[in-house]
Design a protein around this motif. Sequence first.
Motif, short mmCIF file in Angstrom:
data_model
loop_
_atom_site.label_atom_id
_atom_site.label_comp_id
_atom_site.label_asym_id
_atom_site.label_seq_id
_atom_site.Cartn_x
_atom_site.Cartn_y
_atom_site.Cartn_z
N THR A 105 -9.13 5.77 -1.35
CA THR A 105 -9.68 6.90 -1.44
C THR A 105 -9.95 8.02 -2.63
OG1 THR A 105 -9.14 6.90 1.13
CG2 THR A 105 -9.57 9.36 -0.27
N THR A 106 -8.45 7.94 -2.79
CA THR A 106 -8.32 9.22 -4.35
C THR A 106 -9.23 8.72 -5.59
OG1 THR A 106 -6.19 9.63 -3.75
CG2 THR A 106 -6.96 10.30 -5.87
N PHE A 107 -9.59 7.08 -5.64
CA PHE A 107 -10.43 6.94 -6.51
C PHE A 107 -11.56 7.23 -6.51
CE2 PHE A 107 -13.58 3.91 -8.56
CZ PHE A 107 -12.87 3.91 -10.00
N GLY A 154 -9.18 -1.69 0.65
CA GLY A 154 -8.40 -2.74 1.57
C GLY A 154 -7.97 -4.36 0.56
N SER A 155 -7.97 -3.93 -1.40
CA SER A 155 -7.77 -5.22 -1.56
C SER A 155 -6.88 -4.93 -1.83
CB SER A 155 -8.40 -3.81 -3.48
OG SER A 155 -7.87 -4.74 -4.17
N LEU A 156 -5.81 -3.94 -1.67
CA LEU A 156 -4.11 -4.74 -1.58
C LEU A 156 -3.58 -5.41 -0.17
CD1 LEU A 156 -2.49 -1.25 -3.03
CD2 LEU A 156 -2.60 -3.78 -3.74
N PHE A 157 -4.09 -4.55 0.63
CA PHE A 157 -4.00 -5.53 2.02
C PHE A 157 -4.81 -7.09 2.27
CE2 PHE A 157 -6.22 -6.33 6.79
CZ PHE A 157 -4.62 -6.49 7.00
N LEU A 158 -5.66 -7.28 1.15
CA LEU A 158 -6.64 -8.99 1.87
C LEU A 158 -5.26 -9.94 0.65
CD1 LEU A 158 -9.90 -8.68 0.70
CD2 LEU A 158 -8.71 -8.53 3.08
N ASN A 159 -4.52 -9.16 -0.57
CA ASN A 159 -3.49 -9.40 -1.68
C ASN A 159 -2.34 -9.64 -0.59
OD1 ASN A 159 -4.14 -9.81 -4.56
ND2 ASN A 159 -4.85 -8.38 -4.00
N PHE A 160 -2.33 -9.15 0.55
CA PHE A 160 -0.91 -9.51 0.82
C PHE A 160 -1.68 -9.99 2.20
CE2 PHE A 160 0.79 -8.36 5.30
CZ PHE A 160 2.05 -8.53 4.98
N LEU A 161 -2.46 -10.47 2.85
CA LEU A 161 -2.63 -11.33 3.56
C LEU A 161 -2.47 -12.79 3.00
CD1 LEU A 161 -5.31 -10.14 5.87
CD2 LEU A 161 -3.43 -10.32 5.90
N LEU A 195 3.87 -4.12 5.42
CA LEU A 195 2.68 -4.16 5.90
C LEU A 195 1.78 -3.08 5.52
CD1 LEU A 195 -0.50 -5.79 6.53
CD2 LEU A 195 1.14 -5.79 9.30
N VAL A 196 2.33 -2.71 6.61
CA VAL A 196 1.92 -0.58 6.84
C VAL A 196 1.96 -0.24 5.74
CG1 VAL A 196 2.72 1.58 7.66
CG2 VAL A 196 3.22 -0.08 9.14
N SER A 197 3.14 -0.85 4.73
CA SER A 197 2.88 0.55 3.34
C SER A 197 2.11 -0.11 2.12
CB SER A 197 4.09 -0.96 2.13
OG SER A 197 5.51 0.34 2.82
N VAL A 198 1.28 -1.57 1.52
CA VAL A 198 0.30 -1.81 1.19
C VAL A 198 -0.85 -1.41 2.18
CG1 VAL A 198 1.12 -4.11 0.43
CG2 VAL A 198 -0.40 -3.83 2.04
N ILE A 199 -1.68 -1.57 2.76
CA ILE A 199 -1.98 -0.39 3.99
C ILE A 199 -2.09 0.72 3.44
CG2 ILE A 199 -3.02 0.47 6.25
CD1 ILE A 199 -2.12 -2.15 7.19
N PHE A 200 -1.12 1.76 3.29
CA PHE A 200 -1.19 3.35 3.21
C PHE A 200 -1.42 3.51 1.51
CE2 PHE A 200 0.57 4.95 6.90
CZ PHE A 200 0.09 5.52 7.02
N ILE A 201 -0.69 2.51 0.62
CA ILE A 201 -0.77 2.52 -0.58
C ILE A 201 -2.24 2.09 -1.36
CG2 ILE A 201 -0.45 1.19 -3.31
CD1 ILE A 201 2.21 0.94 -1.91
#
Length: 505
Positions: A299-301, A255-262, A287-293
């Motif tokens: 998950t991979t990490f 969720g880190s990228l999503f929080l940065n986006f917000l 929005l959708v892109s940052v959620i997916f990335i």
Amino acid sequence: MRKLAKENTAIGTDSQIKLLFTAILLMFVVIASVFAVILSESGIESGYTFPYLFPWIFLTAFVLLTPLVIRYYKGTFNLFDPIVFSIWTYFIPVYVLGGIIFASGLNLPYFTAFIDDPQVNLPLTYFYFLMGMIGLFLGFQIKFAKNIGAAISKKLPVLNWDADRIVLPALILLGIGIWFNLSAWISGVLGFQRVDQYDAFDNIQYVLSLLVVEGSLLLWLFIFRTKQRNFNFYAVLSILIIIIPLRTMIAGSRGSLFLNFLMIAMAYVFSGRKLNAKNSVVFGIILVSVIFIGMIYGTTFRNVKGTESKVSTEEYVDSAFRTIDVITSTNPTIVLSEALGNLGERLENVSALAVVVSNYEKLAPYEAAYGMENNIWTYTWTAFIPRFIWNDKPIVSDARAYSELYFNFGENSFPMTTVGDLLRNFGPLGIPLGMCFLGFCLRILYAGLIENQAFSVWRTTTYFMLMTRVSHEGFYGTILPEMMRTAILIAFSLLIIKFVLKGRN
């Protein structure tokens, strides 16, 4: 004067509505994709494992969308109003879209077996949730809360700093925040790791690390409000862009990228930038892109690192680089498919809340042994006492103990939710009352810093810092202490800003 006071809404109501519904539409497209992928890979011919939940899901969608419609017709719609913000960033994705995923049988976690009599407890879960939402909405509408906020607003300093003047102090705050981010990360407080024993100053490190958020938001406000495109502009923009992947690596979070986006989105909206249909589509796509990335990387990490055990800095960084190697060397179709599946699992929190609804009464006698008895009260008053003063202070928001007791697996953090926490502590009646109190407090915050006020750099930053301390996925008992600690941090940072600006005069 009234026109000036409306400036902080930043863009017109119609533009914000277009922005919101573009994002929601794209969310539904993503969910449709999740359906298609899971159905094609699992060979499921027909979902609808819990068909009796669909009327409750549709009722939930109606209840959640009603405040948005009311605000639109009253001309008070704001994407970052605390109620609107929580609806589009959490409640709709989790309880509407996630609920559809669960009811269709596309995500059935192992703990679904812990839900006794699903035909009773699953609808009851939605009923309790709706009671909480009604309480939250009503609490926010209490006029007395608005009056308190307005009175507080008049007592607060004006501090109408120009965005261009704030760059140096913002960079200083950012630097301090980065230092404590790294310090907390190295000591195991931040990131996908945990320590078995908490140090007396761990929480202080964590709170000071939030200065990264404050400094970053101040600088994004500068980027969107300044009219000059000089060296300072491009230097600051470069720093902000570089920080995003570094923070994502340290967090190891989905969720880190999503929080940065917000944070960036709020800076854009409150900066006064105009939005059109094209920008709304771009907003939704990003929005959708940052959620997916974020989902793919996080998950991979976690899979690459394996466990949350604390490792050396070198090993942690090596895991981050190996994560990138795994992602780039894997077939993109497989990566996207796994991301869709993981997103579906991440959105689905209904089952976790249903476990609490089904078991809170029978597990109540065992909560004391896990340090969870009366946790809302305990977390509230103990959180204000620093650990270096009280070394044996109970662990605040012990998600592992909760997971061990309710899900029989203490190696993961399952969502508690504010509704679930209130239910455990005070029973069904505590849900609407507790959420009403939360709505009351959020209205004070909104009226005190944003509502009907001219744009202010420091009030906008303070509002975002405090509003994002409210997590509807976590423990209710940690909300007030988190906001109070953040308020103290903001007061400290304001002293730094005033000192720096005074020295430049």
